[in-house]
Design an enzyme around this catalytic site. Structure first.
Site, mmCIF file in Angstrom:
data_model
loop_
_atom_site.group_PDB
_atom_site.id
_atom_site.type_symbol
_atom_site.label_atom_id
_atom_site.label_comp_id
_atom_site.label_asym_id
_atom_site.label_seq_id
_atom_site.Cartn_x
_atom_site.Cartn_y
_atom_site.Cartn_z
ATOM 1 N N HIS A 160 9.331 -3.807 39.101
ATOM 2 C CA HIS A 160 10.117 -4.983 39.469
ATOM 3 C C HIS A 160 9.484 -5.768 40.608
ATOM 4 O O HIS A 160 9.725 -6.964 40.746
ATOM 5 C CB HIS A 160 11.561 -4.592 39.778
ATOM 6 C CG HIS A 160 12.343 -4.380 38.527
ATOM 7 N ND1 HIS A 160 12.475 -3.153 37.937
ATOM 8 C CD2 HIS A 160 12.953 -5.269 37.714
ATOM 9 C CE1 HIS A 160 13.159 -3.293 36.824
ATOM 10 N NE2 HIS A 160 13.465 -4.552 36.661
ATOM 11 N N ARG A 175 19.008 -11.739 37.359
ATOM 12 C CA ARG A 175 19.053 -10.306 37.660
ATOM 13 C C ARG A 175 19.982 -10.095 38.868
ATOM 14 O O ARG A 175 19.524 -10.064 40.007
ATOM 15 C CB ARG A 175 17.654 -9.772 37.988
ATOM 16 C CG ARG A 175 16.733 -9.643 36.779
ATOM 17 C CD ARG A 175 15.404 -9.007 37.195
ATOM 18 N NE ARG A 175 14.630 -8.539 36.062
ATOM 19 C CZ ARG A 175 13.675 -9.237 35.457
ATOM 20 N NH1 ARG A 175 13.378 -10.440 35.864
ATOM 21 N NH2 ARG A 175 13.012 -8.701 34.434
ATOM 22 N N ARG A 189 23.164 -11.311 34.267
ATOM 23 C CA ARG A 189 23.107 -9.919 33.830
ATOM 24 C C ARG A 189 23.826 -9.079 34.871
ATOM 25 O O ARG A 189 23.521 -9.173 36.066
ATOM 26 C CB ARG A 189 21.654 -9.470 33.697
ATOM 27 C CG ARG A 189 21.621 -8.114 33.049
ATOM 28 C CD ARG A 189 20.646 -7.109 33.413
ATOM 29 N NE ARG A 189 19.759 -7.193 34.480
ATOM 30 C CZ ARG A 189 18.454 -6.887 34.362
ATOM 31 N NH1 ARG A 189 17.951 -6.632 33.187
ATOM 32 N NH2 ARG A 189 17.699 -6.872 35.422
ATOM 33 N N GLU A 212 17.477 -3.159 24.918
ATOM 34 C CA GLU A 212 16.288 -2.656 25.625
ATOM 35 C C GLU A 212 16.131 -1.153 25.476
ATOM 36 O O GLU A 212 15.336 -0.531 26.170
ATOM 37 C CB GLU A 212 16.312 -3.067 27.105
ATOM 38 C CG GLU A 212 17.594 -2.786 27.829
ATOM 39 C CD GLU A 212 17.599 -3.313 29.267
ATOM 40 O OE1 GLU A 212 16.535 -3.653 29.807
ATOM 41 O OE2 GLU A 212 18.686 -3.358 29.860
ATOM 42 N N ASN A 216 10.628 -5.116 28.539
ATOM 43 C CA ASN A 216 10.003 -4.233 29.546
ATOM 44 C C ASN A 216 10.507 -2.800 29.357
ATOM 45 O O ASN A 216 9.725 -1.852 29.270
ATOM 46 C CB ASN A 216 10.344 -4.693 30.968
ATOM 47 C CG ASN A 216 10.044 -6.160 31.183
ATOM 48 O OD1 ASN A 216 9.188 -6.712 30.515
ATOM 49 N ND2 ASN A 216 10.751 -6.793 32.089
ATOM 50 N N ASP A 217 11.834 -2.678 29.298
ATOM 51 C CA ASP A 217 12.382 -1.342 29.092
ATOM 52 C C ASP A 217 12.212 -0.885 27.652
ATOM 53 O O ASP A 217 11.964 0.291 27.396
ATOM 54 C CB ASP A 217 13.863 -1.298 29.500
ATOM 55 C CG ASP A 217 13.999 -1.112 31.002
ATOM 56 O OD1 ASP A 217 13.279 -0.258 31.545
ATOM 57 O OD2 ASP A 217 14.792 -1.820 31.633
ATOM 58 N N ARG A 263 7.353 2.798 33.005
ATOM 59 C CA ARG A 263 6.758 1.502 33.399
ATOM 60 C C ARG A 263 6.340 1.481 34.866
ATOM 61 O O ARG A 263 5.589 0.620 35.294
ATOM 62 C CB ARG A 263 7.722 0.348 33.077
ATOM 63 C CG ARG A 263 9.003 0.356 33.876
ATOM 64 C CD ARG A 263 10.039 -0.578 33.272
ATOM 65 N NE ARG A 263 10.094 -1.856 33.955
ATOM 66 C CZ ARG A 263 11.123 -2.710 33.856
ATOM 67 N NH1 ARG A 263 12.149 -2.430 33.092
ATOM 68 N NH2 ARG A 263 11.116 -3.846 34.501
ATOM 69 N N CYS A 301 14.035 -11.670 27.007
ATOM 70 C CA CYS A 301 13.945 -11.977 28.439
ATOM 71 C C CYS A 301 12.999 -11.034 29.176
ATOM 72 O O CYS A 301 12.853 -11.127 30.389
ATOM 73 C CB CYS A 301 15.324 -11.989 29.094
ATOM 74 S SG CYS A 301 16.128 -10.397 29.036
HETATM 75 C C1 PEP Z 1 13.618 -5.708 30.496
HETATM 76 O O1 PEP Z 1 13.791 -4.488 30.581
HETATM 77 O O2 PEP Z 1 12.810 -6.238 29.715
HETATM 78 C C2 PEP Z 1 14.375 -6.621 31.382
HETATM 79 C C3 PEP Z 1 14.326 -7.927 31.214
HETATM 80 O O3 PEP Z 1 15.074 -6.076 32.402
HETATM 81 P P1 PEP Z 1 14.387 -5.491 33.727
HETATM 82 O O4 PEP Z 1 12.930 -5.844 33.694
HETATM 83 O O5 PEP Z 1 15.094 -6.089 34.882
HETATM 84 O O6 PEP Z 1 14.631 -4.030 33.593
HETATM 85 MG MG MG Z 2 15.494 -3.714 31.672
#
Ligand code: PEP
Ligand code: MG
Length: 541
Positions: free
Chosen positions: A187, A294, A330, A428, A451-452, A462, A499
């Protein structure tokens, strides 16, 4: 001149003075011969600390009001707490250790004790006691009692930066980040992208090699940082900064234009933000809306929960500034790498698969309901949607909807104005992908968090910098999942966006358009680049 290579998380270039960020170190245990002298040092540091907190209180009252400033009064009172002080003094006298060590140890013990309490208010004191202990130690060591303060725009060089540490920095004074550790998917990396800041992680240097005030060039294109650059390097940096500015100016011509392919297919391009203060970047880059707010960043870098009023103000401000454009908030996605001590969360072996996001919200309804109240109240000021993270089951959605219903009833009874906005979920987890046909019938929209989704599909943490080369969001498995989710959403007439960071991947835009993705939400700095790409595509070809 000295150069180091690292992994670039934002392609940009910056030049400026270095500011080295040191994380709080545990004080070293030293044996002392004269406990009385140590006691005097302690008393002096206590006085200085109290004075500093008084000054901070006065400043905060002016800047943020009495209620938010009260935390500094609480800290002052904690510094007068007899149990805490007795524990420190006792340790100095009986174990004959230095005051720094005694304060550190006592702070840790008291913090653990508070964290184990069931009352949320007491739990939150865990972070406070660590904070006052750190201040005392800094004053004992003769450092300034204040934490890292930036006086001019600087290149931050750090061992590592957590999202909450990043949030405490003054954004206007950050030219670039350079960290020894850190993964490109963390993050902190996402924050750098969101702020348009060149950033390198995994740079093999020791902090002693970075000197405060010395000039550095951070080149996110070449993945290189140079300390004390020579004249040629400075010239190269200045020229590239100029060229980048010119490219940005060219992109400005795309403002106000549609995100439409040459053969007429449209897609929404929205922006991701971490706080209401990022909305300036969203508007500057002409995003059609906010696809991911976020909200957990409102909870980071502070010492207690944001109140309903504070959250309401932030969401209302976003809704108002976006003037009718969509703002997708979110709900709290705390946990894993996003930690706030006052939540009192236990240390976990495997936090990415642990107690996070909706799991916390569903099991600590007082936290969740406060946020829901703030969002429902703010929804009357603009085009707000709510989105729930980390969903794995239909039962969770049922539970969420019941809580929203409770909150709605409460507001109704209290005669407070509200609106229940559009509600969607993040897809996700592989579980959510596989049941997306069922989920699509329960919510208004989906937003795919790649991402997740990549992390859980490929079984790759990650956060783990050693695995960056294996973390492949272009993996066919991830792309097939996206396609499946889009098809299931559309079957039930629901819209679907992406996203995660993949939404900004210019190589994949065409594929997403072919799949029929309705929205891409990206870092504000990517909005116009994405628009340019979309306008060059012809799907019929
Ligand atoms: C994701 O997981 O792709 C996402 C947008 O949420 P974050 O990156 O905040 O976990
Ligand atoms: Mg996420």
């Amino acid at each position: 001149m000295q150069s180091f290579e690292g992994k670039s998380v934002y392609k940009g270039i910056a030049m400026g003075p270095i500011a080295v960020f040191h994380r709080r170190q545990q004080a070293k245990r030293k044996r002392i011969d004269n406990p009385d002298a140590e006691m005097e040092r302690l008393e002096y540091a206590l006085e200085v600390s109290k004075q500093q907190l008084g000054e901070l209180y006065d400043k905060a009252v002016v800047q943020v009001g009495k209620v938010s400033a009260a935390i500094f009064e609480v800290h002052q009172m904690m510094l007068e707490d007899e149990d805490y002080l007795e524990a420190v003094r006792n340790m100095i006298r009986t174990e004959r250790v230095n005051a720094e060590y005694a304060v550190c140890m006592t702070g840790d013990n008291f913090s653990e004790m508070f964290a184990a309490m069931s009352d949320d208010y007491m739990k939150a004191r865990a972070a406070d006691v660590l904070d006052i202990s750190a201040r005392l130690v800094r004053n004992l060591e003769g450092q300034s009692g204040e934490q890292f303060v930036l006086t001019e725009p600087s290149v931050i060089v750090a061992e590592d930066l957590s999202p909450s540490e990043t949030m405490q920095l003054d954004k206007d004074k950050i030219l670039a980040f350079v960290t020894v550790h850190g993964s490109t998917n963390s993050h902190t990396a996402i924050l750098a992208r969101m702020m348009n800041i060149p950033a390198l992680v995994g740079v093999p240097l020791s902090l002693e090699q970075a000197r405060n005030g010395e000039i550095a060039v951070v080149d996110g294109f070449g993945g290189k940082v140079t300390f004390a650059p020579d004249a040629d390097m400075r010239k190269y940096a200045e020229q590239t900064i100029r060229e980048e500015r010119e490219k940005m100016l060219l992109l400005q011509e795309l403002k106000g234009k549609d995100n439409v392919t040459l053969d007429g297919q449209k897609i929404n391009v929205y922006a991701n933000i971490g706080s209401a203060s990022d909305i300036g970047y969203v508007l500057e880059n002409d995003a059609g809306g906010i696809g991911l707010f976020r909200s957990e960043f409102l909870y980071l870098g502070r010492e207690s929960f944001p109140t309903e009023e504070e959250q309401f103000e932030a969401y209302k401000q976003a809704a108002r500034m976006m003037a009718g454009r969509k703002v997708i908030i979110r709900t709290l996605d705390i946990g894993a790498d996003k930690q706030a001590e006052y939540f009192g969360l236990d240390k976990e072996e495997n936090p990415a698969m642990g107690y996070r996001a909706i799991r916390i919200c569903l099991s600590r309804p007082e936290i969740f309901k406060t946020q829901l109240r703030a969002i429902l109240r703010a929804a009357i000021y603009g085009n707000i949607s709510i989105m729930y993270p980390m969903i794995i089951a239909t039962e969770e959605v049922t539970q969420i909807m019941a809580m929203v219903e409770d909150v709605k009833q409460e507001l109704e009874e209290q005669g407070i104005q509200y609106k229940v906005p559009e509600q969607g979920i993040m897809i996700e987890t592989p579980a959510a992908v596989m049941i997306s046909d069922k989920l699509a019938q329960m919510v208004d929209f989906f937003s795919i968090g790649t991402n997740d989704l990549t992390q859980y599909t490929l079984a790759i943490d990650r956060q783990n910098e050693k695995l960056d080369e294996f973390y492949n969001p272009h993996h066919e498995a991830v792309l097939r999942m996206i396609k499946l989710v889009v098809d299931n959403a559309h079957q039930y007439g629901k819209w679907v966006g992406i996203c995660g960071e993949l939404a900004a991947d210019l190589q994949l835009v065409e594929r997403f358009l072919e799949m029929g993705v309705d929205e891409l939400s990206v870092a504000p700095s990517m909005v116009l680049k994405l628009r340019k790409k979309i306008r060059e595509i012809c799907l019929r070809d």
